[in-house]
Every structure is written in C-alpha cells, then in structure tokens.
Design a protein around this motif. Structure first.
Motif, mmCIF file in Angstrom:
data_model
loop_
_atom_site.group_PDB
_atom_site.id
_atom_site.type_symbol
_atom_site.label_atom_id
_atom_site.label_comp_id
_atom_site.label_asym_id
_atom_site.label_seq_id
_atom_site.Cartn_x
_atom_site.Cartn_y
_atom_site.Cartn_z
ATOM 1 N N GLU A 58 0.852 -1.182 0.000
ATOM 2 C CA GLU A 58 0.000 0.000 0.000
ATOM 3 C C GLU A 58 0.891 1.236 0.000
ATOM 4 O O GLU A 58 2.016 1.197 0.487
ATOM 5 N N LEU A 59 0.361 2.329 -0.525
ATOM 6 C CA LEU A 59 1.098 3.581 -0.575
ATOM 7 C C LEU A 59 0.240 4.676 0.049
ATOM 8 O O LEU A 59 -0.925 4.846 -0.333
ATOM 9 N N TYR A 60 0.778 5.377 1.026
ATOM 10 C CA TYR A 60 0.102 6.484 1.694
ATOM 11 C C TYR A 60 0.993 7.710 1.665
ATOM 12 O O TYR A 60 2.210 7.607 1.812
ATOM 13 N N LEU A 61 0.398 8.866 1.512
ATOM 14 C CA LEU A 61 1.085 10.119 1.769
ATOM 15 C C LEU A 61 0.794 10.475 3.218
ATOM 16 O O LEU A 61 -0.296 10.218 3.715
ATOM 17 N N MET A 62 1.759 11.059 3.913
ATOM 18 C CA MET A 62 1.568 11.446 5.308
ATOM 19 C C MET A 62 1.484 12.968 5.406
ATOM 20 O O MET A 62 2.069 13.686 4.606
ATOM 21 N N CYS A 63 0.762 13.442 6.418
ATOM 22 C CA CYS A 63 0.663 14.869 6.674
ATOM 23 C C CYS A 63 0.605 15.092 8.184
ATOM 24 O O CYS A 63 0.335 14.171 8.941
ATOM 25 N N ASP A 64 0.861 16.317 8.608
ATOM 26 C CA ASP A 64 0.821 16.642 10.037
ATOM 27 C C ASP A 64 -0.576 17.009 10.510
ATOM 28 O O ASP A 64 -0.885 16.864 11.686
ATOM 29 N N ASP A 65 -1.425 17.517 9.615
ATOM 30 C CA ASP A 65 -2.775 17.950 9.979
ATOM 31 C C ASP A 65 -3.706 17.560 8.830
ATOM 32 O O ASP A 65 -3.787 18.266 7.823
#
Length: 118
Positions: A58-65
């Motif tokens: 699986e591929l996810y982009l991460m973010c802080d908010d």
C-alpha cells in the motif's frame, strides 16, 4: 547500499496522473525523456504488517494535519473517496488520482521514522 525508494502508480491515463502530481500536489520532478516524469517524494518510511496469504503493498502520503491538508487539496479540486476515518495509529482518508485510482493520505499518531536524523 540502498539509496532510495522508487514507487510506481499505474494509471489508465498516466498524463492526467502526472499532471496531478506536478500541478496539484506540486511534487518536484525530472523528465526522464519524452515527458516521462519522475517525481521527488517527501521523506518516506516502510513498515511490515502481518498478512493472511500473499503479501500486498500500500502507498500512503503522510501529513501533520489531515483536516488542513484535506481542505487545501479540496480547494485545488482534489476528490476524496470518503471522510476521515479514525484509527488507533492515525487519521486517514483516500484521494482520487485523476486517471489513476486512489492514494491513501494519513496523519500518523505513532512515532515517525521520517523524524529520525539522517
């Protein structure tokens, strides 16, 4: 020695998918020739999870908010497949890549390997 990771998104309309990564997500890129764009991704991490049967990826982009990120991307015309789900390990949703399926987006609630010094 490993020097990086190369992820591939298969798309029925790769031109639309490339335009999305270039123009909407603003990922820097190089042209490998003939308009074949390769994008620089933010820092990455990899985890191994248990699986019943053959493995999958699986591929996810991460973010802080995630709330702010979803609002910013929605203002740019990004379509999300649903709301924001709450999980023990983070908050997540999924966005549609024009011409290329979906991509996960999440705000981790766990320590991030990307915070480790180089």
């Amino acid at each position: 020695m490993i020097t990086g990771t190369h992820a591939i998104v298969y798309a029925q309309d790769p031109e639309r998918a490339r335009a999305f990564f270039r123009d909407v997500l603003d990922f820097p890129h190089v042209d490998a020739g003939g308009g074949w764009l390769i994008f620089k991704l933010p820092p990455a991490e990899i985890a191994a999870h248990p699986a019943d049967g053959p493995g999958r990826h699986e591929l996810y982009l991460m973010c802080d908010d995630i709330d702010a990120t979803v609002a910013e991307l929605t203002a740019k015309g990004v379509e999300f497949t649903g709301g924001i789900a709450e999980a023990r390990w983070g908050r997540l949703t999924e966005l549609r890549i024009p011409g290329g399926g979906t991509l996960g987006l999440y705000e981790p609630r766990h320590p991030k390997a990307t915070d480790l010094p180089a």
